[in-house]
Scaffold this motif. Sequence first.
Motif, PDB file in Angstrom:
ATOM      1  N   GLY A   1       0.692  -1.214   0.070  1.00 47.26           N
ATOM      2  CA  GLY A   1       0.011  -0.102  -0.046  1.00 47.26           C
ATOM      3  C   GLY A   1       0.731   1.134  -0.200  1.00 47.26           C
TER       4      GLY A   1
ATOM      5  N   ALA B   1      -3.322  -1.721  -3.844  1.00 43.07           N
ATOM      6  CA  ALA B   1      -3.295  -0.922  -3.092  1.00 43.07           C
ATOM      7  C   ALA B   1      -4.674  -0.911  -2.092  1.00 43.07           C
ATOM      8  CB  ALA B   1      -3.018   0.627  -3.628  1.00 43.07           C
TER       9      ALA B   1
ATOM     10  N   PHE C   1      -2.594   6.863   4.162  1.00 36.66           N
ATOM     11  CA  PHE C   1      -2.830   5.479   4.404  1.00 36.66           C
ATOM     12  C   PHE C   1      -3.223   5.116   5.822  1.00 36.66           C
ATOM     13  CE2 PHE C   1      -1.462   0.836   5.093  1.00 36.66           C
ATOM     14  CZ  PHE C   1      -1.797   0.436   3.712  1.00 36.66           C
TER      15      PHE C   1
ATOM     16  N   MET D   1      -4.837   4.207  -7.363  1.00 36.35           N
ATOM     17  CA  MET D   1      -5.391   2.954  -6.219  1.00 36.35           C
ATOM     18  C   MET D   1      -5.470   1.759  -7.119  1.00 36.35           C
ATOM     19  SD  MET D   1      -6.122   3.666  -3.199  1.00 36.35           S
ATOM     20  CE  MET D   1      -6.369   5.228  -2.130  1.00 36.35           C
TER      21      MET D   1
ATOM     22  N   HIS E   1       1.919   3.294  -3.285  1.00 33.83           N
ATOM     23  CA  HIS E   1       0.896   4.030  -4.072  1.00 33.83           C
ATOM     24  C   HIS E   1       0.241   5.323  -3.181  1.00 33.83           C
ATOM     25  CE1 HIS E   1       1.284   1.099  -6.980  1.00 33.83           C
ATOM     26  NE2 HIS E   1       1.213   0.245  -6.095  1.00 33.83           N
ATOM     27  N   ILE E   2       0.392   5.169  -1.491  1.00 25.73           N
ATOM     28  CA  ILE E   2      -0.387   6.122  -0.648  1.00 25.73           C
ATOM     29  C   ILE E   2       0.563   6.415   0.143  1.00 25.73           C
ATOM     30  CG2 ILE E   2      -2.476   6.317   0.569  1.00 25.73           C
ATOM     31  CD1 ILE E   2      -3.307   3.416  -0.496  1.00 25.73           C
TER      32      ILE E   2
END
Length: 313
Positions: A27, A217, A36, A213, A30-31
Motif C-alpha cells: 500500500g 493498494a 494510508f 489506487m 502508492h499512498i
Amino acid sequence: MFTRRTGALFLVSALLFGGTFVAAKAGLAHIPPLLFVAIRFDIGAVVLAAFAATHLSRAELRPRTVGDVVGIFATGVIVIGLTNALLFVGQQHVTSGVAAVIFSLNPILTPVFAALLLSEERLSVRGFAGMALGLVGVVLVANPDSAALLGGGLGVPLLFAAAVTSALGAVMIRRSEATLSSTARTIWGVPLAAVLSHGLSYAAGEPVVGLSMPPVALAALVYVGVFSGAIAYLTYFALIDEAGATRANLLFYFVPVVSAVGGWVLLGETISLLAVVGFVVIFAGFLLVSGLPPDVSGALKRGVRERLVGSGS
C-alpha cells in the motif's frame, strides 16, 4: 495468562498485526503514509460502527466515568492514532528489519511504565530475562544491517517514539479502570485515530488528489482497515484487559515472525536459518515471562515426581 480465551486473543492479534507489515509494503508504494493510516482507520471505523449497531446497546457504548474517557483517549489517540502515525512515517526511512527491531522495544518499555503506574504488573527477574531473550530473538529474525540501524536518520527516533507511545498507552488503558468494555473503547477509539491521522496528513501536506489506487493498494487497505484495523484491535484491547499490559504486549515479539512467514508465503521472500533460530528464542523468552500453561506445567511436575519415585524404588 494461559487460558483458552487469552491464548486465542493473543494468537489472533499477533497474526493480524503481523500481516500489517506485508500489506503496508504494497500500500505505501502508492499512498502517502499518514493518509494510508487515515484511510485504514476510516475503513475500520465503518466496520466497527456496523458491529456496534447490531451488537451493542447505547448504554454499553455510553462513557460514564473519567476512567472511561481516559481509556477511550489512550485507546484512540495514543495507542492507535499516534503510534501508527509514527510507525508508518518512520518505516519510510529504514528497512523493515530495522523497523521490526526498534518497534519490538515495546515489550521492554511496557514493564517500565507499568512499574511506575501499575503496582500489580511488576516483572520478576525471570520476567526481565524473558523480555531480553525475546528481543534477541527479534534481532535474529529481522537481522538488520548495523549501518542502517545506526544511520536511519529520522526513522529510528520515530519508530522508538512509536514503541514508547504504544507501551505507555497500553499501561494507561490498564490504569484507567474504565467501566466500558474493551470493545466499546475500541469502537470509540478507531474513529478518533482516523480524525487524528487525517489532521496530521493535512498538516504534512500529503497529496490527496490524483492518487492512483491499483487493485494491490485497495487490497492492502481492506486488509489493514478490516482485519488489522478493526478485528485486531478488538482482540488486542480485550487481551490487555484479560492479561495485563505487560503480557499483552509480548505479542509484538511475534509480529516480526508472522511478517517473515507472510513475506515468504505471499512475496517469495526467503527465511534464513538464523531467523528460524530467532523464532525458537522468541518462544523461549515468551515462556519465561508468561510461564507454562497449567496443564503442561502440571504434567512436567508429575513426570518429575514419577521419575524420582521410580529411581528411589
